[in-house]
Design an enzyme around this catalytic site. Structure first.
Site, mmCIF file in Angstrom:
data_model
loop_
_atom_site.group_PDB
_atom_site.id
_atom_site.type_symbol
_atom_site.label_atom_id
_atom_site.label_comp_id
_atom_site.label_asym_id
_atom_site.label_seq_id
_atom_site.Cartn_x
_atom_site.Cartn_y
_atom_site.Cartn_z
ATOM 1 N N GLY A 156 22.887 -0.410 40.601
ATOM 2 C CA GLY A 156 22.068 -0.460 41.808
ATOM 3 C C GLY A 156 22.215 -1.751 42.579
ATOM 4 C CB SER A 193 24.865 -2.634 47.143
ATOM 5 O OG SER A 193 25.265 -1.964 48.310
ATOM 6 C CB SER A 208 29.017 2.127 47.312
ATOM 7 O OG SER A 208 27.659 1.917 47.650
ATOM 8 C CG ASP A 268 22.740 -1.232 50.091
ATOM 9 O OD1 ASP A 268 21.668 -1.859 50.039
ATOM 10 O OD2 ASP A 268 22.955 -0.191 49.448
#
Length: 378
Positions: free
Chosen positions: A121, A123, A125, A169
């Site tokens: 969690g 981030s 990505s 993000d």
């Protein structure tokens, strides 16, 4: 520490039989407070971590994207720049490249490395998207405002990955600065740097990777977003950020689920603004109660917490921490704990012992320190 650029450049040379034209790094993010407020046009307060994604890259003249990752067992992915279909990790940089084609980029070879724990969690990505975007823009001399690049990376995740994420993000990865958190208005895109240096106040911010897998392309995240949109529609406001009278709003909603969602979003926005006030006043030690209130709201009102996060927060508080909360979209991932530095060892031990007593996989616990945003390394 971020992946070593010299080692990554050498790995690129071995993979593509040529030297890269540069190495770029984009950090993961840790959201201090403000969860699920981003897609409700609200406020968030993330900062960049000193962990992230690095990409070595070079141009190609054949109109193709060659994507490889040191973390992937496969031999990489090759897709045409004009578009296509790709699944898994490669969808993130490919989606960014496909959108940047409109701005004039050509083909490229990318080799990716990361020290961000996948599924925590933090981030990974968005860090991958932002590192790819920055690398491709630099390779082809495209000058793009970082806010615009953040929006493009968000669009890539929405359209090519199928994840309806907000803008937090990507903004944190591209706009954050060392020793600061980023106060971001997710409606206007305006942001400001807020001093955040816990160590200077004798504090430690611990990140607890609960080792519960964090997968947001499932239906839960999209369901929460749909519930918020439905509540806003019923209340006649553009987004839940616009709810000014919480009591009246709750009285207008017959569905108890929607009432809980609205209560979290409205109070969480207030907590972000209060946290910014505390940090600007130098009252970092008072932040703990805000974190805990956020966690309870995420657990009880938004219903996105999970047992490992709840236990981490509860045991940390019992061991003397000032506060803590789950972070990220929920349903797995990480929690944060704010504690006096001299209590950090006891807090770590309490959490690890509580996991062991339940037969859970031991958590990974490390310090989260504000770091610079995305940049070219070499």
């Amino acid at each position: 520490m971020s992946p070593d650029p010299t080692t990554l450049a050498a790995a690129f040379d071995e993979a593509y039989q040529r030297a890269p034209e540069g190495v770029w790094h984009a950090p993961g993010r840790l959201n201090l407070i403000g969860e699920h407020t981003d897609y409700n046009d609200g406020f968030v307060l993330p900062f960049a971590l000193d962990l992230g994604v690095s990409i070595a890259a070079a141009r190609r003249d054949d109109g193709m994207l060659h994507l490889r990752s040191l973390q992937a067992a496969d031999e990489g992915v090759v897709v045409p720049l004009e578009g296509g279909s790709v699944d898994g990790w490669a969808a993130y940089p490919a989606g960014v490249a496909w959108l940047l084609r409109e701005h004039g980029i050509g083909g490229a070879s990318l080799l990716i490395d990361s020290d961000l724990p996948v599924g925590a969690g933090l981030s990974s990505s968005a860090a991958l998207e932002c590192a790819a975007g920055l690398a491709l823009c630099d390779l082809y001399g495209i000058e793009m405002d970082r806010r615009e690049l953040a929006l493009l990376a968000q669009r890539a995740e929405n359209e090519h990955v199928g994840m309806p994420c907000g803008i937090m993000d990507q903004s944190a990865s591209l706009l954050a600065t060392d020793g600061h958190a980023l106060m971001l208005d997710c409606r206007s895109g305006l942001s400001s740097q807020v001093p955040f240096a816990p160590a200077e106040a004798g504090l430690s911010l611990l990140v607890v990777d609960t080792r519960a897998a964090h997968v947001l392309t499932g239906g839960e995240y999209a369901q929460r977003r749909a519930e918020c949109e439905e509540a806003a529609r019923i209340l006649g406001v553009p987004a839940l950020r616009d709810v000014k009278d919480l009591a009246a709003a709750l009285g207008s909603l017959a569905d108890p689920v929607l009432r809980r969602r609205v209560q979290h979003i409205v109070t969480e926005n207030h907590r972000v603004e209060a946290a910014v006030g505390l940090l600007r006043a130098g009252a970092v030690t008072e932040l703990g109660s805000m974190l805990t209130a956020s966690h309870l709201s995420l657990r009880d009102q938004f219903e996105v917490s999970w047992p490992e996060a709840d236990v981490a927060v509860e045991e940390a508080l019992r061991a003397g921490a000032r506060g803590g909360r789950m972070i990220g979209g929920g349903f797995g991932g990480s929690a944060i704990v704010l504690t006096a530095a001299d209590r950090a060892g006891a807090v770590r031990t309490a959490i690890i012992d509580a996991y062991a007593a339940r037969g859970w996989t031991a958590p990974t616990i490390f310090e989260g320190n504000p770091a610079p945003g995305a940049h070219r390394v070499s």
